[in-house]
Design an enzyme around this catalytic site. Sequence first.
Site, PDB file in Angstrom:
ATOM      1  N   GLU A 167       0.819  -1.225   0.000  1.00  0.00           N
ATOM      2  CA  GLU A 167       0.000   0.000   0.000  1.00  0.00           C
ATOM      3  C   GLU A 167       0.845   1.265   0.000  1.00  0.00           C
ATOM      4  O   GLU A 167       0.472   2.280  -0.587  1.00  0.00           O
ATOM      5  CB  GLU A 167      -0.933  -0.006   1.214  1.00  0.00           C
ATOM      6  CG  GLU A 167      -1.997   1.062   1.191  1.00  0.00           C
ATOM      7  CD  GLU A 167      -2.895   0.967  -0.047  1.00  0.00           C
ATOM      8  OE1 GLU A 167      -3.706   0.049  -0.077  1.00  0.00           O
ATOM      9  OE2 GLU A 167      -2.766   1.807  -0.963  1.00  0.00           O
ATOM     10  N   VAL A 174       2.490   3.820  -3.364  1.00  0.00           N
ATOM     11  CA  VAL A 174       1.929   5.014  -4.025  1.00  0.00           C
ATOM     12  C   VAL A 174       1.011   5.721  -3.032  1.00  0.00           C
ATOM     13  O   VAL A 174       0.184   5.075  -2.391  1.00  0.00           O
ATOM     14  CB  VAL A 174       1.118   4.629  -5.283  1.00  0.00           C
ATOM     15  CG1 VAL A 174       0.560   5.872  -5.968  1.00  0.00           C
ATOM     16  CG2 VAL A 174       1.972   3.841  -6.280  1.00  0.00           C
ATOM     17  N   GLY A 202      12.849  14.373   4.976  1.00  0.00           N
ATOM     18  CA  GLY A 202      12.980  12.928   4.715  1.00  0.00           C
ATOM     19  C   GLY A 202      11.998  12.445   3.662  1.00  0.00           C
ATOM     20  O   GLY A 202      11.752  11.243   3.544  1.00  0.00           O
ATOM     21  N   LYS A 214       5.809   5.047  -9.982  1.00  0.00           N
ATOM     22  CA  LYS A 214       4.450   4.949  -9.413  1.00  0.00           C
ATOM     23  C   LYS A 214       3.430   4.703 -10.522  1.00  0.00           C
ATOM     24  O   LYS A 214       2.480   3.926 -10.341  1.00  0.00           O
ATOM     25  CB  LYS A 214       4.108   6.221  -8.643  1.00  0.00           C
ATOM     26  CG  LYS A 214       4.839   6.294  -7.316  1.00  0.00           C
ATOM     27  CD  LYS A 214       4.667   7.644  -6.671  1.00  0.00           C
ATOM     28  CE  LYS A 214       5.328   7.646  -5.287  1.00  0.00           C
ATOM     29  NZ  LYS A 214       5.633   8.994  -4.814  1.00  0.00           N
TER      30      LYS A 214
END
Length: 348
Positions: A157, A160, A214, A232
């Site tokens: 999950e 993307v 990050g 993606k």
Amino acid sequence: MLMNLALIGFGNVARRFVQLLDELRVALRDEHDVECRVVGIATRRHGCAMDPAGLDGRQALETVARGERLEGLSTREAPRDALDLLRRLAPVAGAAPLVALETTTLNVTDGQPAVDHIRAAFDAGAHVVTANKGPVACAFGQLRAEALARGRQFFFEGAVMDGVPLFNLFRESLPAVRVLGLRGIVNTTTNFIIAGMERGQSFDEALSDMQRAGIAEADASLDVDGWDAAAKTAALMNVLMAADVSPAAIDRTGISRLTPAQVQAARAAGRAIKLVASAWLDEGGPRGRVAPETLEAGDPLARIDGVANAIYLRTDVMGELGIVQCGGDLTQTAYALVTDLVSVRRRL
Ligand SMILES: NC(=O)c1ccc[n+]([C@@H]2O[C@H](COP(=O)([O-])OP(=O)(O)OC[C@H]3O[C@@H](n4cnc5c(N)ncnc54)[C@H](OP(=O)(O)O)[C@@H]3O)[C@@H](O)[C@H]2O)c1
């Protein structure tokens, strides 16, 4: 139910995941019958650790925060690398479900070493949860077939839109629906850079903000050159449109040539420049594209600013469905791993 976890990669996402597991421990145990124990950690430069009786997650976090190696946490000879760790954890998988959480660095060329890690995890009897889009973008069909043939579960999950239930929505709530195409903004770093330039920030200042948070990839050119969005797009096409494409098959243009003057001029004219990912079916099969587009004000993607992401799916039965994530950070990506663990538990 006790689940043993092997953390393959212990960077930003995995570290936040260890904290989140602790924060959600009571709800996971009482509402979902999920109790977790970290039995192994593998990294590239920070060493590896293994203890079938359970490693202390907080101690592991403190160790890497001090810049020290993880070997000292092992109660027996520390594994050499991720593959050695998974091999040696195979006996643990017999006692309680073993789940490998793959969060190593993105590789858009062939998804390695994550693809090998996932296969080694299946060999060791482990189910796999990953936030790494590389394997889903480069080898989804083979990995799904191997998981099915061997009775292992494979969830991704976080690959993307962080923890937004996109793949879960499709798998659990849209049975027999066909996705005919999609359009979206799927890379936070580039969307933030564009929004920053609209506000007068320089390209480099906005990128530095994403690196400090990050959120930018370890190699920021993966974001800026559109590779992350292409990975993606390939992952979405492979899972939602039954395609068999890799990131290299996506027609790709990044944002490195965009200037503050261009994005500000578009805004002044009531439009917005966005890095748009799209996929559609043509006679040759599913096709994908990532490129900066100048959008009219009425386009729903024109309003997706800064750290927001959005995907609009064009389907046969359900018409167009839009999923908007108003903001996401490491917590939501770490939460994706948590939701996948609960999905594993539900199927056991
Ligand atoms: N950060 C986000 O917001 C976000 C969002 C969605 C998805 N993701 C994906 O999640 C994954 C992890 O992201 P991150 O931000 O946590 O990355 P990161 O901070 O760079 O961490 C990557 C980790 O992988 C380890 N690693 C790399 N190669 C390895 C190998 N061959 N064997 C074992 N360990 C290895 C690194 O080891 P060292 O610690 O020794 O370097 C590090 O611990 C990436 O695939 C990324 O695309 C990230």
